[in-house]
Write a protein that holds these residues in place. Structure first.
Motif, PDB file in Angstrom:
ATOM      1  N   GLY A  89      12.506   9.154   2.667  1.00 23.30           N
ATOM      2  CA  GLY A  89      12.262  10.257   2.416  1.00 23.30           C
ATOM      3  C   GLY A  89      13.311  11.045   1.568  1.00 23.30           C
ATOM      4  O   GLY A  89      13.149  12.126   1.145  1.00 23.30           O
ATOM      5  N   ASN A  90      14.129  10.354   0.758  1.00 25.60           N
ATOM      6  CA  ASN A  90      14.779  10.671  -0.006  1.00 25.60           C
ATOM      7  C   ASN A  90      13.975  11.190  -1.317  1.00 25.60           C
ATOM      8  O   ASN A  90      13.155  10.727  -1.892  1.00 25.60           O
ATOM      9  CB  ASN A  90      15.955   9.677  -0.772  1.00 25.60           C
ATOM     10  CG  ASN A  90      17.110   9.371   0.431  1.00 25.60           C
ATOM     11  OD1 ASN A  90      17.481   8.299   0.547  1.00 25.60           O
ATOM     12  ND2 ASN A  90      17.371  10.154   1.063  1.00 25.60           N
ATOM     13  N   LYS A  91      14.484  12.237  -1.993  1.00 31.87           N
ATOM     14  CA  LYS A  91      13.925  12.902  -2.861  1.00 31.87           C
ATOM     15  C   LYS A  91      14.440  12.667  -4.226  1.00 31.87           C
ATOM     16  O   LYS A  91      13.729  12.788  -5.658  1.00 31.87           O
ATOM     17  CB  LYS A  91      13.584  14.641  -3.064  1.00 31.87           C
ATOM     18  CG  LYS A  91      13.093  15.208  -1.523  1.00 31.87           C
ATOM     19  CD  LYS A  91      13.178  16.626  -1.798  1.00 31.87           C
ATOM     20  CE  LYS A  91      12.223  17.048  -0.659  1.00 31.87           C
ATOM     21  NZ  LYS A  91      12.383  18.866  -0.647  1.00 31.87           N
ATOM     22  N   LEU A  92      15.623  12.105  -4.329  1.00 31.00           N
ATOM     23  CA  LEU A  92      16.128  11.578  -5.530  1.00 31.00           C
ATOM     24  C   LEU A  92      16.907  10.270  -5.106  1.00 31.00           C
ATOM     25  O   LEU A  92      17.518  10.081  -3.934  1.00 31.00           O
ATOM     26  CB  LEU A  92      17.414  12.505  -6.141  1.00 31.00           C
ATOM     27  CG  LEU A  92      16.891  13.948  -6.398  1.00 31.00           C
ATOM     28  CD1 LEU A  92      18.127  14.690  -6.743  1.00 31.00           C
ATOM     29  CD2 LEU A  92      15.992  13.815  -7.766  1.00 31.00           C
ATOM     30  N   ILE A  93      17.224   9.208  -6.177  1.00 30.53           N
ATOM     31  CA  ILE A  93      18.123   8.338  -5.929  1.00 30.53           C
ATOM     32  C   ILE A  93      19.103   8.342  -6.862  1.00 30.53           C
ATOM     33  O   ILE A  93      18.925   8.605  -8.093  1.00 30.53           O
ATOM     34  CB  ILE A  93      17.273   6.770  -6.073  1.00 30.53           C
ATOM     35  CG1 ILE A  93      16.306   6.717  -4.882  1.00 30.53           C
ATOM     36  CG2 ILE A  93      18.129   5.670  -6.155  1.00 30.53           C
ATOM     37  CD1 ILE A  93      16.913   6.367  -3.510  1.00 30.53           C
ATOM     38  N   TYR A  94      20.401   8.044  -6.460  1.00 31.01           N
ATOM     39  CA  TYR A  94      21.587   8.237  -7.349  1.00 31.01           C
ATOM     40  C   TYR A  94      22.252   6.870  -7.449  1.00 31.01           C
ATOM     41  O   TYR A  94      22.858   6.690  -6.362  1.00 31.01           O
ATOM     42  CB  TYR A  94      22.634   9.222  -6.791  1.00 31.01           C
ATOM     43  CG  TYR A  94      23.563   9.825  -7.459  1.00 31.01           C
ATOM     44  CD1 TYR A  94      24.101   9.087  -8.437  1.00 31.01           C
ATOM     45  CD2 TYR A  94      23.945  11.164  -7.613  1.00 31.01           C
ATOM     46  CE1 TYR A  94      25.244   9.629  -9.290  1.00 31.01           C
ATOM     47  CE2 TYR A  94      25.118  11.499  -8.281  1.00 31.01           C
ATOM     48  CZ  TYR A  94      25.666  10.879  -9.171  1.00 31.01           C
ATOM     49  OH  TYR A  94      26.696  11.538  -9.865  1.00 31.01           O
TER      50      TYR A  94
END
Length: 238
Positions: free
Chosen positions: A167-172
């Motif tokens: 459910g992460n909204k961004l990947i870094y």
């Protein structure tokens, strides 16, 4: 419109974003004027604030002063719950997906909740993936976790996709502050082509050409930290 929605809109339009990462440990309130001027002259679209070991002292005052003269979204990029300030606009709520230290998978996040609940910060769930960069970085040292093998791009992709499934909204994808090597272009491309959420790339980027290379590889937002920290004329160099 939320900061996250703006990032999503930029991704949809193919507009590339740039964040300048400021380590409050290395900033003094009385020495901000030149920094502010250089940021306002730069192509930055966001300001990230945080460091691996900062203890939170003077953070509110620092952000207040910077925000009074810089009209950009300020996002906290915290190493621990002491680095949370209600004066920012939002927070990258980080989960260190590349490591298996429970403190950085859930413990710090649980401890941060009561602090965040007292603020109006926009909380953006972010899967944080540390990539091996040729030397031990501050993130590796502080988190006591090993980065992912830079040659195993399939595993990096699986890790990013797991973050998206969670459910992460961004990947870094992060090589780490002061990294010798930046995130491989092939890894950026593979991950960007196989996730549906925005991709942030940072660490070890030392030139405007390297920023462009990361964009071309598929990064939606590039983070520049150490290179700008060492030379605030970074964006004026041809």
């Amino acid at each position: 419109m939320s900061i996250y929605q703006q990032i999503l809109n930029s991704k949809t339009k193919g507009e590339k974003l740039l964040a300048i990462l400021l380590d409050p440990d290395k900033l003094a309130l009385e020495n901000l004027s030149n920094l502010i001027q250089k940021i306002n002259q730069s192509p930055a679209t966001h300001i990230f604030v945080g460091g691996s070991s900062f203890n939170g002292t003077h953070l509110d005052e620092l952000i207040t002063e910077l925000k009074s003269k810089i009209n950009l979204p300020f996002l906290l990029f915290p190493g621990n719950p002491s680095q949370i300030s209600a004066k920012a606009d939002g927070i990258l709520f980080l989960t260190l997906l590349s490591g298996r230290n429970p403190d950085y998978l859930i413990e710090h996040q649980v401890n941060a909740v009561p602090i965040i609940k007292k603020t109006n910060l926009e909380v953006i769930s972010t899967g944080y993936i540390l990539i091996e960069s040729g030397n031990e970085t501050a993130v590796e040292r502080v988190s006591q976790t090993k980065p992912l093998d830079r040659t195993n791009i399939e595993y990096a992709l699986q890790t990013a996709q797991a973050g998206e499934f969670i459910g992460n909204k961004l990947i870094y994808l992060e090589a780490g502050s002061g990294a010798k090597l930046s995130v491989p272009k092939e890894m950026i491309t593979l991950v960007s082509q196989n996730i549906g959420i925005p991709l942030i790339v940072g660490g070890g980027i030392r030139s405007k050409q390297e920023i462009e290379n990361a964009y071309k590889a598929g990064a939606d937002l590039v983070v520049i930290g150490t290179a700008f920290e060492n030379n605030t004329d970074f964006f004026n160099i041809t």
